[in-house]
Design an enzyme around this catalytic site. Structure first.
Site, PDB file in Angstrom:
ATOM      1  N   TYR A 131     -14.633 -62.150   0.243  1.00  0.00           N
ATOM      2  CA  TYR A 131     -13.708 -61.475   1.156  1.00  0.00           C
ATOM      3  C   TYR A 131     -14.319 -61.378   2.555  1.00  0.00           C
ATOM      4  O   TYR A 131     -13.681 -61.734   3.556  1.00  0.00           O
ATOM      5  CB  TYR A 131     -13.376 -60.084   0.615  1.00  0.00           C
TER       6      TYR A 131
ATOM      7  N   THR B  89     -23.532 -43.320  -6.015  1.00  0.00           N
ATOM      8  CA  THR B  89     -24.245 -43.035  -4.763  1.00  0.00           C
ATOM      9  C   THR B  89     -23.787 -43.923  -3.611  1.00  0.00           C
ATOM     10  O   THR B  89     -24.280 -43.774  -2.489  1.00  0.00           O
ATOM     11  CB  THR B  89     -25.768 -43.203  -4.941  1.00  0.00           C
ATOM     12  N   GLN B  90     -22.863 -44.855  -3.884  1.00  0.00           N
ATOM     13  CA  GLN B  90     -22.344 -45.689  -2.794  1.00  0.00           C
ATOM     14  C   GLN B  90     -21.809 -44.765  -1.701  1.00  0.00           C
ATOM     15  O   GLN B  90     -21.063 -43.837  -1.975  1.00  0.00           O
ATOM     16  CB  GLN B  90     -21.215 -46.596  -3.295  1.00  0.00           C
TER      17      GLN B  90
ATOM     18  N   ASN C 256     -13.374 -48.391   5.813  1.00  0.00           N
ATOM     19  CA  ASN C 256     -12.394 -48.201   4.743  1.00  0.00           C
ATOM     20  C   ASN C 256     -11.222 -47.389   5.300  1.00  0.00           C
ATOM     21  O   ASN C 256     -11.402 -46.221   5.664  1.00  0.00           O
ATOM     22  CB  ASN C 256     -13.027 -47.457   3.562  1.00  0.00           C
TER      23      ASN C 256
ATOM     24  N   LYS D  43     -13.071 -63.224   6.071  1.00  0.00           N
ATOM     25  CA  LYS D  43     -12.784 -62.507   7.310  1.00  0.00           C
ATOM     26  C   LYS D  43     -13.625 -63.055   8.465  1.00  0.00           C
ATOM     27  O   LYS D  43     -13.134 -63.218   9.589  1.00  0.00           O
ATOM     28  CB  LYS D  43     -13.049 -61.008   7.130  1.00  0.00           C
TER      29      LYS D  43
END
Length: 319
Positions: free
Chosen positions: A145, A206-207, A174, A149
């Site tokens: 992805y 934990t992201q 996001n 882009k």
């Protein structure tokens, strides 16, 4: 302005259409409705300044027809799902690179002055500088992805410099809010509706990433576009995100609180050191200092944007 919005029936696109129409512009939307919905733009269908065209951007003739007579193209049409790259890179090529190539050829032949493109923070990959500025290098996407882009960005830059139009590229964090139909908040709500007692969380929790509400996104795009028009840049890049960031575990707590549930969190453990999936950037926060110099700044931080989005998605739809 006479504006074309590709993907204008989708999540971000429809909010952009709303704002453009409220500002008095003439708006044409091109969308194949594979991810978008006419419900998102239903309020404008009978307006004389609005035109909806159902069409597939993989067909160059469709694209040539819709660019005719417009001043600016806001190119938002794309497959928004990062995770699909490991299963179907061909689809990401078609719905990000090929359709952009078709748009650029149509613009070359039609004399459109401006292109505004929504790229992604995923072009930075696992950036070693956080917050990550627009001039960070080398750009090394870790997902198909992100690669698609970045390929689209490169094509846009080459065409703009060669064929004499100007391009503004937004690298988005996001983006969340009403009408979103994918992403972690949407997934958590649907999982908890199916099983209120347990919530599966991809990765180790934990992201940590930056989230921006779609209302702030649209205001940023339009304000920075006005700033860009007054500049002498042929191509320019702006990050749009937030000054803070939030973990997946914290998002799970907010969703649970808003749904008045106390589920057991079950972490999958993830891949490659706790990522949600192959190609998931674990830590992402963009520098937005360049954007703020234009006078824009987000009204909601990441935590506020997440909570507002949960409430929006839990509201029954009324059209």
């Amino acid at each position: 302005m006479r504006v074309l919005v590709t993907g204008g029936a989708g999540f971000i696109g429809s909010h952009l259409v709303d704002r453009l129409m409220e500002l008095g512009h003439s708006v044409r939307v091109l969308d194949d409705l594979s991810a978008g919905s006419l419900d998102n733009i239903k309020r404008w269908l009978d307006n004389e300044r609005f035109e909806f065209v159902k069409g597939d951007m993989k067909d160059p003739e469709v694209v040539r027809k819709v660019v005719d007579g417009v001043d600016v193209v806001f190119h938002l049409a794309a497959n928004p799902e990062v995770r699909i790259g490991s299963q179907s890179p061909e689809l990401l090529y078609e719905t990000n690179v090929m359709i952009t190539y078709n748009m650029l050829n149509a613009m070359r032949d039609s004399g459109v002055k401006y292109l505004v493109f929504t790229s992604s923070s995923t072009v930075y990959g696992d950036a070693e500088v956080i917050p990550t500025p627009e001039d960070y290098a080398p750009l090394e996407p870790i997902s198909v992805y992100g690669g698609a882009k970045l390929a689209a960005e490169a094509l846009i830059s080459g065409y703009a410099h060669t064929f004499g139009f100007r391009a503004l590229i937004f690298r988005l964090a996001n983006i969340i809010g009403e009408r979103s139909n994918h992403g972690v908040i949407y997934d958590f709500i649907n999982k908890l509706r199916r099983n209120p007692k347990e919530l599966e969380i991809l990765g180790d929790g934990t992201q940590r990433k930056s989230y921006l509400h779609v209302s702030d996104t649209v205001e940023g795009m339009l304000k920075i576009f006005e700033h860009f028009k007054k500049s002498d840049k042929t191509v320019d890049f702006y990050n749009l995100g937030n000054d803070d960031w939030i973990t997946v575990r914290e998002i799970a707590h907010i969703v649970s609180e808003e749904m008045k549930l106390s589920p057991v969190f079950k972490f999958t453990g993830g891949v490659d050191g706790g990522r949600g999936w192959k190609g998931d950037v674990k830590f992402m926060r963009l520098s937005i200092e360049k954007a703020k110099k234009t006078g824009w700044r987000p009204r909601l931080n990441s935590y506020e944007a997440v909570r507002r989005t949960v409430r929006e998605l839990l509201q029954p739809k009324t059209f």
